[in-house]
Design a protein around this motif. Structure first.
Motif, PDB file in Angstrom:
ATOM      1  N   ALA A   1     -60.335 -49.948  10.636  1.00 48.22           N
ATOM      2  CA  ALA A   1     -60.478 -48.840  11.589  1.00 48.22           C
ATOM      3  C   ALA A   1     -59.731 -49.148  12.885  1.00 48.22           C
TER       4      ALA A   1
ATOM      5  N   ARG B   1     -56.371 -47.165  14.072  1.00 44.89           N
ATOM      6  CA  ARG B   1     -56.387 -46.530  15.387  1.00 44.89           C
ATOM      7  C   ARG B   1     -55.189 -46.985  16.218  1.00 44.89           C
ATOM      8  N   ARG B   2     -54.825 -48.239  16.092  1.00 40.59           N
ATOM      9  CA  ARG B   2     -53.678 -48.756  16.822  1.00 40.59           C
ATOM     10  C   ARG B   2     -52.367 -48.158  16.315  1.00 40.59           C
TER      11      ARG B   2
ATOM     12  N   THR C   1     -52.201 -44.856  18.233  1.00 40.81           N
ATOM     13  CA  THR C   1     -51.898 -44.952  19.662  1.00 40.81           C
ATOM     14  C   THR C   1     -50.487 -45.474  19.922  1.00 40.81           C
TER      15      THR C   1
ATOM     16  N   ILE D   1     -61.700 -38.939  10.410  1.00 41.99           N
ATOM     17  CA  ILE D   1     -60.539 -39.831  10.452  1.00 41.99           C
ATOM     18  C   ILE D   1     -59.252 -39.008  10.511  1.00 41.99           C
TER      19      ILE D   1
ATOM     20  N   ARG E   1     -59.016 -37.234  14.041  1.00 44.87           N
ATOM     21  CA  ARG E   1     -58.781 -38.147  15.140  1.00 44.87           C
ATOM     22  C   ARG E   1     -57.413 -38.828  15.056  1.00 44.87           C
ATOM     23  N   SER E   2     -56.814 -38.826  13.870  1.00 45.08           N
ATOM     24  CA  SER E   2     -55.503 -39.460  13.711  1.00 45.08           C
ATOM     25  C   SER E   2     -54.358 -38.452  13.771  1.00 45.08           C
TER      26      SER E   2
END
Length: 268
Positions: free
Chosen positions: A128, A132-133, A136, A201, A204-205
Motif C-alpha cells: 500500500a 501510494r508512492r 505521488t 484503491i 485514490r490512485s
C-alpha cells in the motif's frame, strides 16, 4: 545528479530481494521436496478450505507478478536508472515488498498459520505504501508504467484479496465451530468490504486499473470455487461475481473518464 553509494546499494538490494523472493517461492511451494502450498497448515490454505478461498487457477497471477518484478529488478539495475529520482523514491520499497512476499511462503511452509497472517498483513501494508508512492511520483514512460506501477498495482490488488483469504483460513481453522452457521452471511459481508476497498484503491490512485484487475481476477476464481467446487455456496459465488464486475467496471469507466478530462484540459 551524481551517483552515490546508496544508489548502487539500492540496485543491489532490489536484485538480492528479488532473488530471495524467487528462491523462497520455489522452496515455499514445495518444488524442492517440501509440502505444496495447498497442503500446508493442515490444508487450511487449500482452495476448498473456506468459502473465500479462490479456486486453484487463480494463483497463476503470481507468474505475472513475478515476471514483472524480475523484469523490474533487471531494468532498475541498468546504469541509466541508477540516478533517477523515481528509482530512489521507490526502489527500496519494492525491495521490501519482494522480501515480504518470499517471507510469507517460508512462513507458510515452516511456521504457524497465525504467523502467515502477520506476514501477509505486513506485505499488504508495504505494498500500500509503495503503490501510494507510485501515485505521488508519477511514471515517466512505458517501462515505468508497466514494471513499477503495473507490477505494484497487480501485487497490491491480489494481496488485498489474499489477505482476506488468509485471515479467513486462520479464523476457520482456529475459531469457534459455531461460526460456521453464519459462514455465508459473513463471507458475503467480507466480499462487499473487499469491493469497497478495491474501489477506494482505484479512486485514490486516479483510477489505475492494475489493482482492480487483480482483485476482479481473484474474486472471479472465488466465484468459480463456490459455484463449481467445494464448499459449494451459490450466494457467496454470486456475490463474488457481482463485486468483481462492479470493481472492474467502475474502475474502467473511471479511468476512461479521467483520461478524457485530462485530454480536454491539455487541449484547452
Amino acid at each position: 545528479m551524481d551517483t552515490t553509494g546508496r544508489d548502487i546499494a539500492r540496485q543491489v538490494a532490489v536484485i538480492s530481494a528479488t532473488v530471495f523472493m524467487i528462491v523462497a517461492a520455489v522452496v515455499g511451494a514445495g518444488v524442492l521436496g517440501g509440502t505444496p502450498v495447498q497442503d500446508l497448515q493442515d490444508g487450511a490454505l487449500a482452495a476448498d478450505a473456506t468459502l473465500l478461498a479462490p479456486a486453484g487457477p487463480a494463483f497463476s497471477i503470481w507468474t505475472v507478478v513475478y515476471v514483472l518484478l524480475v523484469a523490474y529488478a533487471v531494468w532498475q539495475a541498468l546504469p541509466g536508472q541508477r540516478q533517477r529520482a523515481r528509482q530512489r523514491y521507490l526502489g527500496w520499497w519494492v525491495a521490501v515488498t519482494a522480501v515480504l512476499n518470499g517471507l510469507w511462503l517460508l512462513l507458510a511452509q515452516f511456521a504457524t498459520l497465525p504467523l502467515t497472517v502477520v506476514g501477509i498483513v505486513l506485505l499488504l501494508i508495504a505494498l500500500a505504501v509503495t503503490f501510494r508512492r507510485t501515485v505521488t511520483f508519477p511514471s515517466e514512460g512505458f517501462a515505468d508504467s508497466l514494471l513499477v506501477d503495473g507490477a505494484t498495482g497487480l501485487h497490491l490488488g491480489w494481496v488485498s484479496l489474499a489477505t482476506v483469504a488468509n485471515i479467513t483460513a486462520w479464523l476457520t481453522a482456529e475459531g469457534d465451530p459455531s461460526w460456521a452457521a453464519a459462514g455465508t452471511a459473513i463471507a458475503v459481508g467480507v466480499l462487499i468490504v473487499v469491493g469497497i476497498i478495491g474501489l477506494s484503491i482505484s479512486w485514490r490512485s486516479g483510477w489505475r486499473i492494475a489493482p482492480a484487475l487483480a482483485i476482479a481476477w481473484g474474486l472471479s476464481w472465488v466465484a468459480v470455487g463456490r459455484l463449481q467446487g467445494e464448499p459449494y455456496d451459490s450466494t457467496v459465488g454470486g456475490t463474488a461475481v457481482i463485486v468483481a464486475v462492479v470493481v472492474l467496471g467502475v474502475s474502467v469507466v473511471g479511468a476512461v473518464v479521467s483520461r478524457v478530462i485530462d485530454l480536454r484540459n491539455a487541449e484547452a
